[in-house]
Design an enzyme around this catalytic site. Structure first.
Site, PDB file in Angstrom:
ATOM      1  CB  SER A 147      -0.868   0.029   1.264  1.00 53.31           C
ATOM      2  OG  SER A 147      -1.440   1.316   1.412  1.00 53.31           O
ATOM      3  CE1 TYR A 160      -3.518  -2.548   5.204  1.00 50.88           C
ATOM      4  CE2 TYR A 160      -3.167  -0.214   4.726  1.00 50.88           C
ATOM      5  CZ  TYR A 160      -3.464  -1.500   4.298  1.00 50.88           C
ATOM      6  OH  TYR A 160      -3.711  -1.728   2.965  1.00 50.88           O
TER       7      TYR A 160
END
Ligand code: NAP
Length: 255
Positions: A147, A160
């Site tokens: 990501s 995350y």
């Protein structure tokens, strides 16, 4: 989707895509399948697996579909063995599953959440590839999904983001370890409206803010991520390994 514009780069190839019953994983399976691959799709829930398989088969794609929670050792092993039983080989593995269970600051995050992030976002990829490795022959490839927040984890997605930073590192380390037979690369998505990001992308103000952070003035589509995976998994990328390909509309990522 205009399928006539795709080639058949994956004719005769077998691709496993984890967490592939909706969102980015589904689009990856769809794209590889439309380009000729036999695709092995999976996720945690049987009804999602069945529905996704039906959609792909309706497009003429050869699909094997099964439940596989990526942190379930038995389900991972069964997925690999069923793939080998049916197709006799594995050419492409796309490790796509991830969770984002917390918006807490790092130092306030519970142990159980820390474990879950490591377990799903990093460890399950390692264990899946451990199971798949004996079947990954010369010319095979692996694509991981990170990501763009991996490069600079924002406060609401700090851990995350850090777990995805680990995925960037894992790409480099595995590329070295699995060379020369298997290439290992990583697609690094920006913001893409899916169930995963619904909290952000269904709120008009937040969505506009996210769009404004891109140079292209829009969020990504699952198909944009699938196109990048298809490139990295294809022979067009046969001299590329250990790379992280950012697909984020120009969101600041790295030099
Ligand atoms: P999504 O639309 O919510 O889809 C998640 C998929 O994963 C579903 O098919 C779900 O099906 C399956 N799944 C969830 N947990 C699983 C598990 N433990 N084991 C196996 N399957 C599981 O998510 P997405 O947005 O496409 O995200 C896919 C990947 O892209 C993730 O790695 C995410 O970190 C990354 N990413 C997404 C964005 C974005 O903006 N969307 C941005 C950057 C990176 P079941 O419910 O049936 O299990």
């Amino acid at each position: 989707m205009d399928v006539t514009k795709f080639g058949m780069k994956f004719q005769g190839k077998v691709a496993i895509v984890t967490a592939s019953t909706q969102g980015i994983g589904f689009s990856i399976a769809e794209r590889l399948g439309l380009e000729g691959a036999s695709v092995v799709i999976s996720s945690r829930k049987q009804q999602n697996v069945d529905a996704a398989a039906e959609k792909l088969r309706a497009k003429g794609i050869e699909v094997s579909a099964m439940v596989c929670h990526v942190s379930d050792a038995q389900q991972r092993k069964t997925m690999i063995s069923k793939t080998i039983q049916k197709y006799g080989k594995i050419d492409v593995v796309v490790s796509n599953a991830a969770v984002n269970p917390s918006v807490e600051p790092i130092l306030q995050t519970q142990d159980s959440v820390l474990d879950k992030l490591w377990e799903i976002n990093v460890k399950s990829t390692i264990l899946l590839l451990k199971d798949a490795a004996p079947y990954l022959k010369k010319g095979s490839c692996v694509v991981l999904i990170a990501s763009v927040v991996a490069y600079n984890p924002p406060p609401t997605m700090a851990l995350y983001g850090v777990s995805k930073t680990a995925v960037l590192g894992l790409t480099k380390a595995l590329a070295s370890e699995m060379a020369p037979n298997t290439r290992v690369n990583c697609v690094v998505p920006g913001f893409v409206p899916t169930h995963f990001t619904a909290l952000f992308t269904t709120n008009d103000a937040t969505r506009e803010d996210l769009e404004g952070k891109t140079l292209l003035g829009k969020l990504g589509r699952t198909q944009d991520m699938a196109a990048a995976v298809a490139f990295l998994a294809s022979d067009d990328a046969s001299y590329i390994t250990g790379e992280n390909l950012v697909v984020a509309g120009g969101v600041p990522s790295r030099l």
